[in-house]
Design an enzyme around this catalytic site. Structure first.
Site, mmCIF file in Angstrom:
data_model
loop_
_atom_site.group_PDB
_atom_site.id
_atom_site.type_symbol
_atom_site.label_atom_id
_atom_site.label_comp_id
_atom_site.label_asym_id
_atom_site.label_seq_id
_atom_site.Cartn_x
_atom_site.Cartn_y
_atom_site.Cartn_z
ATOM 1 N N ASP A 112 0.831 -1.206 0.000
ATOM 2 C CA ASP A 112 0.000 0.000 0.000
ATOM 3 C C ASP A 112 0.868 1.259 0.000
ATOM 4 O OD1 ASP A 112 -2.348 1.420 -0.002
ATOM 5 O OD2 ASP A 112 -2.632 1.324 2.166
ATOM 6 N N GLY A 113 0.370 2.295 -0.645
ATOM 7 C CA GLY A 113 1.018 3.603 -0.585
ATOM 8 C C GLY A 113 1.617 4.087 -1.889
ATOM 9 N N ARG A 169 0.167 7.602 -2.851
ATOM 10 C CA ARG A 169 0.663 8.678 -1.991
ATOM 11 C C ARG A 169 2.135 8.976 -2.269
ATOM 12 N NH1 ARG A 169 -1.704 6.151 3.400
ATOM 13 N NH2 ARG A 169 -2.193 4.499 1.900
ATOM 14 N N ASN A 176 -10.374 -2.779 -6.559
ATOM 15 C CA ASN A 176 -9.550 -1.892 -7.390
ATOM 16 C C ASN A 176 -10.133 -1.663 -8.771
ATOM 17 O OD1 ASN A 176 -6.366 -3.102 -6.054
ATOM 18 N ND2 ASN A 176 -7.646 -1.381 -5.407
ATOM 19 N N ARG A 191 -5.815 -1.873 8.608
ATOM 20 C CA ARG A 191 -6.922 -2.746 8.246
ATOM 21 C C ARG A 191 -6.389 -3.798 7.279
ATOM 22 N NH1 ARG A 191 -7.905 2.261 5.928
ATOM 23 N NH2 ARG A 191 -7.628 2.347 3.649
ATOM 24 N N ILE A 192 -7.155 -4.866 7.076
ATOM 25 C CA ILE A 192 -6.682 -5.943 6.205
ATOM 26 C C ILE A 192 -7.326 -5.889 4.818
ATOM 27 C CG2 ILE A 192 -6.020 -7.485 8.071
ATOM 28 C CD1 ILE A 192 -8.617 -8.979 7.697
ATOM 29 N N GLU A 249 0.079 -12.963 12.535
ATOM 30 C CA GLU A 249 0.644 -11.798 13.204
ATOM 31 C C GLU A 249 0.689 -10.633 12.216
ATOM 32 O OE1 GLU A 249 1.526 -11.586 16.421
ATOM 33 O OE2 GLU A 249 0.865 -13.674 16.718
#
Length: 247
Positions: free
Chosen positions: A21-22, A25, A69, A195-196, A208
């Site tokens: 993710d990211g 940004r 997506n 979040r998943i 984990e």
């Protein structure tokens, strides 16, 4: 002692999953379009795959494209699909060189024909590799996975291939797209989101979670090592008490 030396090779997670993710940004911070972030994320993928294989991780699953997506702007989706095709075409030889098998999970029938062809060709070319399995989650969501599993299970019950009374957690797992794979012991998510995101909902029951503020295009081997070291410092009880684990 560097981070690589801190990794306990006798306590590696067999299966690591990553929510990458990211990218958007990262691109925005540099004044670029979102696809610029996706293009620069390829180095992070290479580093993570290479690092995991070098350590001896057996399965690495990357959340590459979710069912949600598809709701993104058409231009971005088209560019992503083109990037996926070109990347697979370029990286297949490297996967073979490093003895890494490629698999996919998700509703891949919904992908453009060119993507399906490149994926199938890459999977065919790497199917005999044994060092590590790289799993790309494409047009995937946890709810889709559970839904398709229930549909196929219901068909088999209706055809008397499976007795309703025999349905248990093990049976359900065999109908998921990850059948035959161990559940992830470690989930890494970049960009700080907690979040998943509809990813491996059934499979993450006891996984984990490791969340980093780092944006995915900046993720490198040392960050993978950092996540694994953090995982190895945790006590995994699976519902038991600490005292029970000591006995």
């Amino acid at each position: 002692m560097n981070l690589r030396e801190q990794v306990d090779l006798d306590n590696l997670p067999k299966h690591i999953a990553v929510i990458m993710d990211g990218n958007g940004r990262w691109a925005k911070q540099r004044g670029g379009l979102r696809i610029f972030g996706h293009q620069n994320a390829i180095k992070a993928v290479r580093d993570t795959v290479e690092g995991a294989a070098e350590l001896g991780v057996e399965y690495l699953t990357l959340y590459a494209f979710s069912t949600e997506n598809w709701k993104r702007p058409a231009g971005e989706v088209t560019a992503l699909m083109q990037l996926l095709v070109s990347t697979i075409r370029k990286e297949t030889a490297t996967l073979n060189k490093n003895n890494i098998r490629l698999k996919t999970i998700g509703n891949t029938a919904s992908l453009p024909g060119a993507c399906q062809r490149e994926l199938q060709e890459a999977m065919d070319m790497t199917k005999d590799n044994t060092r590590m399995t790289l799993v790309l989650a494409l047009s995937y969501s946890g709810r889709w996975d559970i839904t398709q599993a229930m549909q196929r299970l219901a068909e088999d019950v209706g055809q008397h291939k499976v007795e309703a009374g025999a349905i248990n957690e093990t049976a359900i797992s065999q109908y998921l797209s990850t059948a035959g794979m161990p559940d992830p012991e470690l989930l890494i998510r970049t960009s700080g989101e907690q979040r998943i995101s509809n990813f491996l909902l059934w499979q993450l029951a006891y996984t984990e979670l490791y969340i980093t503020e780092l944006l995915w295009p900046d993720f490198r081997k040392e960050h993978l090592y950092q996540a694994i070291v953090a995982y190895q410092r945790r006590e995994r009880r699976f519902g038991k008490t600490s005292e029970q684990l000591i006995k």
